[in-house]
Design an enzyme around this catalytic site. Structure first.
Site, PDB file in Angstrom:
ATOM      1  N   ASP A 147     -11.951 -53.489  19.635  1.00  0.00           N
ATOM      2  CA  ASP A 147     -12.100 -54.073  18.311  1.00  0.00           C
ATOM      3  C   ASP A 147     -10.858 -54.883  17.960  1.00  0.00           C
ATOM      4  O   ASP A 147      -9.743 -54.508  18.304  1.00  0.00           O
ATOM      5  CB  ASP A 147     -12.320 -52.981  17.252  1.00  0.00           C
ATOM      6  CG  ASP A 147     -11.087 -52.117  17.011  1.00  0.00           C
ATOM      7  OD1 ASP A 147     -10.281 -52.464  16.119  1.00  0.00           O
ATOM      8  OD2 ASP A 147     -10.909 -51.102  17.718  1.00  0.00           O
ATOM      9  N   SER A 148     -11.073 -56.015  17.288  1.00  0.00           N
ATOM     10  CA  SER A 148      -9.988 -56.851  16.772  1.00  0.00           C
ATOM     11  C   SER A 148      -9.016 -57.241  17.886  1.00  0.00           C
ATOM     12  O   SER A 148      -9.422 -57.855  18.866  1.00  0.00           O
ATOM     13  CB  SER A 148      -9.280 -56.120  15.623  1.00  0.00           C
ATOM     14  OG  SER A 148      -8.462 -56.985  14.889  1.00  0.00           O
ATOM     15  N   ALA A 149      -7.736 -56.852  17.785  1.00  0.00           N
ATOM     16  CA  ALA A 149      -6.804 -57.137  18.878  1.00  0.00           C
ATOM     17  C   ALA A 149      -7.235 -56.429  20.159  1.00  0.00           C
ATOM     18  O   ALA A 149      -6.965 -56.904  21.261  1.00  0.00           O
ATOM     19  CB  ALA A 149      -5.389 -56.702  18.495  1.00  0.00           C
TER      20      ALA A 149
END
Length: 298
Positions: A147-149
């Site tokens: 998720d995300s980074a």
């Protein structure tokens, strides 16, 4: 994917209020606050956790406390802007992943910026991949997720494996991935006022911490600019109300350009990595994710 507008607005207000509790200019305080908040949302009597180390990298297996599938595993890369986050913080997602798919999930604490900037996280991810291969999994037994980074890291890990001429994983799962550190996407402007989680200030600090002085178009930093030839099937989930919306939409276009099998589910009224939340929309999204995994594992 849609959610009632009034309900969405109420949820976003609550999420924004809660998120302010973990924001801090002191990165150590922010990391500690994240751990505390995650602990509230990720408690479950139905889960088992096995903590260990991989060449000094803290890691854990997350699994359901019942009979479950052993052939395939999910390698999970947590989010947090590359400067915060941990496998404990990620349990609000990894618990759902393990429960919904009945697969074991391997999550790990890669080194964080600014103490350890690029390419430390990627180096650690490769070591964790090597561990899976060493204990007997084949590349095609693994789904890489993040998720995300952590979505950024999942993509760059697969790029690195490709660069090394190795067999690639069976699939990739991405929740609100951060794919473009150049911030070229229009959503940085269009969603700036409504995103309850991310701000430009937060993103700018994360970029400085992780990649200060680096070429931000380097595909190992901004995987949006990678050559995706030969990449495995990829599934993306993104919320309507997030600054990084363009990172997902542009990634989908880029993957299609290289003839990669890609599916993107766009969730109206949702925010950045809403899958962490203990709401029905998050569990519905996990069901959609599981369908994708079961399809590619047939």
């Amino acid at each position: 994917m849609e959610i009632n507008l009034k309900s969405s607005q109420s949820l976003m207000k609550a999420i924004k209020k809660m998120h302010t509790l973990v924001e801090s200019p002191d990165v150590e305080k922010q990391r500690a606050s994240q751990e505390n908040i995650s602990g509230i949302f990720s408690k479950s009597k139905d889960m088992k956790y096995e903590n260990f180390e991989i060449e000094g990298i803290p890691a854990e297996w997350v699994s359901v406390d019942r009979r479950h599938m052993k052939k395939y595993v999910i390698l999970y890369c947590h989010g947090g802007g590359y400067n915060t986050g941990s496998f404990r913080y990620a349990r609000s997602v990894t618990n759902k992943l393990a429960s919904t798919t009945s697969m074991d999930v391997l999550s790990f604490d890669y080194r964080l910026a600014p103490e350890c900037p690029y390419p430390a996280a990627l180096e650690d991810a490769v070591k964790v991949w090597d561990h899976l291969m060493h204990v007997g999994y084949g590349a095609r037994d693994v789904i890489v997720a993040g998720d995300s980074a952590g979505g950024n890291l999942a993509l760059t890990l697969v790029q690195k494996l490709k660069e090394q001429g190795r067999i690639l994983p069976r699939g990739i799962i991405l929740f609100s991935p951060w794919t473009d550190l150049t911030k070229s996407g229009r959503s940085h402007e269009l969603k700036a006022e409504i995103d309850p989680i991310l701000s430009e200030e937060y993103i700018d600090k994360a970029i400085r911490d992780y990649a200060d002085g680096e070429d931000l178009r380097n595909p190992f930093i901004s995987p949006l600019f990678a050559d995706f030839t030969g990449f495995p099937p990829t599934y993306i989930q993104v919320g309507e109300n997030e600054i990084l919306l363009s990172d997902s939409l542009n990634l989908q276009k880029r993957l299609r350009k290289f003839h990669v099998q890609v599916q993107l589910d766009y969730y109206s009224g949702m925010w950045h990595v809403f899958q962490m939340s203990p709401f029905k929309a998050a569990y519905d999204a996990m069901d959609q994710m599981a369908e994708f995994i079961f399809d590619i594992c047939r």
